[in-house]
Motif scaffolding. Structure first.
Motif, PDB file in Angstrom:
ATOM      1  N   PHE A 167      -0.320   5.618   7.978  1.00  0.00           N
ATOM      2  CA  PHE A 167      -1.709   4.419   8.922  1.00  0.00           C
ATOM      3  C   PHE A 167      -2.870   5.298   8.405  1.00  0.00           C
ATOM      4  O   PHE A 167      -3.267   7.118   9.253  1.00  0.00           O
ATOM      5  CB  PHE A 167      -0.968   4.556  10.410  1.00  0.00           C
ATOM      6  N   GLY A 168      -3.717   4.478   7.630  1.00  0.00           N
ATOM      7  CA  GLY A 168      -5.000   4.710   7.400  1.00  0.00           C
ATOM      8  C   GLY A 168      -5.544   4.219   5.931  1.00  0.00           C
ATOM      9  O   GLY A 168      -5.256   3.467   5.595  1.00  0.00           O
ATOM     10  N   GLY A 169      -5.966   5.288   5.153  1.00  0.00           N
ATOM     11  CA  GLY A 169      -7.088   4.277   4.064  1.00  0.00           C
ATOM     12  C   GLY A 169      -8.481   3.931   4.671  1.00  0.00           C
ATOM     13  O   GLY A 169      -8.161   2.820   5.778  1.00  0.00           O
ATOM     14  N   ASP A 170      -8.571   3.257   3.357  1.00  0.00           N
ATOM     15  CA  ASP A 170      -9.746   2.204   2.878  1.00  0.00           C
ATOM     16  C   ASP A 170     -10.024   1.277   2.245  1.00  0.00           C
ATOM     17  O   ASP A 170      -9.703   1.632   1.053  1.00  0.00           O
ATOM     18  CB  ASP A 170     -10.671   2.890   2.982  1.00  0.00           C
ATOM     19  N   PRO A 171      -8.967  -0.036   2.179  1.00  0.00           N
ATOM     20  CA  PRO A 171      -8.735  -0.409   3.025  1.00  0.00           C
ATOM     21  C   PRO A 171      -7.972   0.129   4.408  1.00  0.00           C
ATOM     22  O   PRO A 171      -7.483   0.038   3.145  1.00  0.00           O
ATOM     23  CB  PRO A 171      -8.797  -2.002   3.104  1.00  0.00           C
ATOM     24  N   PRO A 172      -7.958  -0.137   5.361  1.00  0.00           N
ATOM     25  CA  PRO A 172      -6.314   0.530   6.298  1.00  0.00           C
ATOM     26  C   PRO A 172      -5.413  -0.392   6.019  1.00  0.00           C
ATOM     27  O   PRO A 172      -5.085  -1.705   5.891  1.00  0.00           O
ATOM     28  CB  PRO A 172      -7.009   0.676   7.763  1.00  0.00           C
ATOM     29  N   ARG A 173      -4.239   0.626   6.028  1.00  0.00           N
ATOM     30  CA  ARG A 173      -2.858   0.003   5.954  1.00  0.00           C
ATOM     31  C   ARG A 173      -1.984   0.557   6.860  1.00  0.00           C
ATOM     32  O   ARG A 173      -2.063   1.982   6.971  1.00  0.00           O
ATOM     33  CB  ARG A 173      -2.312  -0.185   4.140  1.00  0.00           C
ATOM     34  N   PHE A 174      -0.876   0.547   6.859  1.00  0.00           N
ATOM     35  CA  PHE A 174       0.300   0.738   7.511  1.00  0.00           C
ATOM     36  C   PHE A 174       1.395   0.119   7.314  1.00  0.00           C
ATOM     37  O   PHE A 174       1.640  -0.970   6.648  1.00  0.00           O
ATOM     38  CB  PHE A 174       0.012   0.089   8.788  1.00  0.00           C
ATOM     39  N   GLU A 175       2.316   1.487   6.682  1.00  0.00           N
ATOM     40  CA  GLU A 175       4.216   1.652   6.467  1.00  0.00           C
ATOM     41  C   GLU A 175       4.530   2.538   6.991  1.00  0.00           C
ATOM     42  O   GLU A 175       4.304   3.872   7.839  1.00  0.00           O
ATOM     43  CB  GLU A 175       3.746   1.210   5.205  1.00  0.00           C
ATOM     44  N   ILE A 176       6.222   2.146   7.040  1.00  0.00           N
ATOM     45  CA  ILE A 176       7.057   3.348   7.673  1.00  0.00           C
ATOM     46  C   ILE A 176       7.947   3.930   5.843  1.00  0.00           C
ATOM     47  O   ILE A 176       8.381   2.592   5.683  1.00  0.00           O
ATOM     48  CB  ILE A 176       8.023   2.795   8.461  1.00  0.00           C
ATOM     49  N   ALA A 177       8.113   4.075   6.223  1.00  0.00           N
ATOM     50  CA  ALA A 177       9.343   4.841   4.388  1.00  0.00           C
ATOM     51  C   ALA A 177      10.487   5.580   5.196  1.00  0.00           C
ATOM     52  O   ALA A 177      10.075   6.651   6.029  1.00  0.00           O
ATOM     53  CB  ALA A 177       8.431   5.680   3.875  1.00  0.00           C
TER      54      ALA A 177
END
Length: 175
Positions: free
Chosen positions: A163-173
């Motif tokens: 959860f983070g980044g620019d632009p923000p992103r969200f993922e589950i591995a």
């Protein structure tokens, strides 16, 4: 009597997510219809969610289905897409009445469980193919319509959350 005060205070500021958001905006962003029955029950290795709203809510859609430990008259053996709000501070996973009804849990009997009205029944469900004990969202709460993906699922699945980044992103591995 079940004490939901911890859950209430944990989710006190989630009133910006409405049921119509799950059916509408979140479904559009995820390109997955909320509570739609699907035929593919294979676990996904990487699931991308979305960041929704001004409060940057991490929302993800995972398929959920009942396990062999649940006997139900109206349940479906097929998985159902459920949109979850990931809350890292939540120790357990919760599902709304609408989501539980979509998989047929409203008339469920959990094999081997005695009925105890003083505690909340935790239902053994498969989320993305991983078995997790899920609690119903407290019906008297202002966020009863929200599905909370808690740390019990992350631990049971050995998943890694980004959860983070620019632009923000969200993922589950998943492993």
């Amino acid at each position: 009597m079940v004490d939901n005060t911890i859950f209430d205070s944990l989710c006190a500021d989630f009133e910006d997510i409405l049921y119509s958001d799950l059916e509408g905006h979140a479904s559009e962003l995820l390109c997955i219809k909320y509570l739609q029955q699907i035929s593919d029950s294979r676990s996904k290795k990487l699931v991308r969610g979305v960041i929704m709203g001004a409060n940057l809510r991490p929302i993800i859609s995972l398929h959920v289905q009942i396990t062999e430990a649940i006997t139900t008259m109206s349940g479906t053996p097929h998985p159902v897409n459920v949109h979850f709000l990931h809350v890292a501070a939540s120790a357990q996973t919760y599902m709304s009445e609408e989501a539980l009804r979509a998989i047929g849990v409203e008339d469920a009997v959990v094999v081997g469980e005695s009925v105890d009205k003083t505690k909340t029944l935790r239902l053994p469900l498969l989320i993305n193919g991983y078995r997790v004990l899920v609690s119903p969202s407290p019906s008297e709460s202002h966020f009863a319509h929200i599905n909370i993906l808690g740390e019990d699922f992350i631990h049971a699945s050995r998943a890694q959350v980004f959860f983070g980044g620019d632009p923000p992103r969200f993922e589950i591995a998943f492993p």
